[in-house]
Design an enzyme around this catalytic site. Sequence first.
Site, PDB file in Angstrom:
ATOM      1  N   ASN A  13       0.874  -1.171   0.000  1.00 42.44           N
ATOM      2  CA  ASN A  13       0.000   0.000   0.000  1.00 42.44           C
ATOM      3  C   ASN A  13       0.909   1.217   0.000  1.00 42.44           C
ATOM      4  OD1 ASN A  13      -1.759   2.069   0.518  1.00 42.44           O
ATOM      5  ND2 ASN A  13      -2.341   1.382   2.579  1.00 42.44           N
ATOM      6  N   LYS A  15       0.220   4.236  -0.329  1.00 44.54           N
ATOM      7  CA  LYS A  15      -0.395   5.442   0.265  1.00 44.54           C
ATOM      8  C   LYS A  15      -0.117   6.663  -0.628  1.00 44.54           C
ATOM      9  CE  LYS A  15      -0.236   3.247   4.719  1.00 44.54           C
ATOM     10  NZ  LYS A  15      -0.159   3.359   6.186  1.00 44.54           N
ATOM     11  N   HIS A  98      -9.671   1.671   4.707  1.00 48.32           N
ATOM     12  CA  HIS A  98      -8.404   1.776   5.444  1.00 48.32           C
ATOM     13  C   HIS A  98      -8.603   2.715   6.634  1.00 48.32           C
ATOM     14  CE1 HIS A  98      -4.302   2.772   6.463  1.00 48.32           C
ATOM     15  NE2 HIS A  98      -3.954   1.664   5.841  1.00 48.32           N
ATOM     16  N   GLU A 100      -6.871   4.994   7.833  1.00 53.36           N
ATOM     17  CA  GLU A 100      -6.571   6.408   7.562  1.00 53.36           C
ATOM     18  C   GLU A 100      -7.764   7.086   6.901  1.00 53.36           C
ATOM     19  OE1 GLU A 100      -2.888   5.630   5.524  1.00 53.36           O
ATOM     20  OE2 GLU A 100      -2.002   5.049   7.441  1.00 53.36           O
ATOM     21  N   GLU A 170      -5.957  -4.731  10.484  1.00 56.88           N
ATOM     22  CA  GLU A 170      -4.896  -3.753  10.698  1.00 56.88           C
ATOM     23  C   GLU A 170      -5.155  -3.006  11.997  1.00 56.88           C
ATOM     24  OE1 GLU A 170      -2.784  -2.597   6.859  1.00 56.88           O
ATOM     25  OE2 GLU A 170      -4.537  -1.311   6.988  1.00 56.88           O
ATOM     26  N   GLY A 176       2.140   2.232  10.807  1.00 53.46           N
ATOM     27  CA  GLY A 176       3.115   3.312  10.684  1.00 53.46           C
ATOM     28  C   GLY A 176       3.810   3.662  11.991  1.00 53.46           C
ATOM     29  N   SER A 216       2.967  -2.140  10.349  1.00 52.91           N
ATOM     30  CA  SER A 216       4.412  -2.252  10.584  1.00 52.91           C
ATOM     31  C   SER A 216       4.986  -3.626  10.231  1.00 52.91           C
ATOM     32  CB  SER A 216       4.752  -1.867  12.029  1.00 52.91           C
ATOM     33  OG  SER A 216       4.393  -0.518  12.268  1.00 52.91           O
TER      34      SER A 216
END
Length: 255
Positions: A13, A15, A98, A100, A170, A176, A216
Amino acid sequence: MTSPLRRPLIAGNWKMNLTLVQSVELARAVKDGVAAAAGETAVCVPFTSIAAVAGVLKGSSVRLGGQDCFWEASGAFTGEVSTGMLVDAGCQMVILGHSERRKLFNDTDETVNKKLAAALKAGLTPIVCIGETLEERETQKTWRVLETQLAGGLQGFAPADLSKVVIAYEPVWAIGTGKTASPAQAQEAHLFVRGQLEKLYGKAFALGVRVLYGGSVTAENVDTLMAQPDVDGALVGGASLKKDSFLRIMGFATA
Ligand code: PGA
């Protein structure tokens, strides 16, 4: 090691990273390295890079995905991208929900559900992301969050409609942050997710669906994560942006 019923999937991904030139370069490296991959490989790239990366990946087994979509087919929706556009540009996959997007762009289980319907209609393989925040984990709400996100995001379909769906667990606290879930934590959550999917869609569906871990994942920890029986792959952010680390993750070894 994942069940032989499920082909492992390593999906990058990217991003909001990489210029066109950088995207093409990284896609070339992934294509050149895919022969050594341990399972299926995909890259989910920024909208602006999709067409160029599709050109690079043509004829290879590397799958290409977008990172989101809108549920309408076309029209006055400034800034949005439809599933038909993703297919037209060369995608076979799309990431949905996701964390985010849930946090920064107001994606909800309801909008994820609409996007899922559009993605399936377009023939895309959706990667539906779920996961708890640190606060939710610390207050013992993890299972309730996963249950709600799965039930809401996947509602209204028959098992056969969802045969392509991939779930990505996730944990938000691991994305991250460099704080990966331990293999045992990932396995526990994946087993729970599979149990929920069995309740919703039956045993055969639950046994066949791929559940990826994300948060991660690195070249150093991928093997132990992939050694868990219910971890069927990984959704990889930061470590997918570097050729060497992503190629190593693609070639994970569980023995
Ligand atoms: P990360 O991101 O690997 O950088 O933690 C994973 C993801 O958000 O999909």
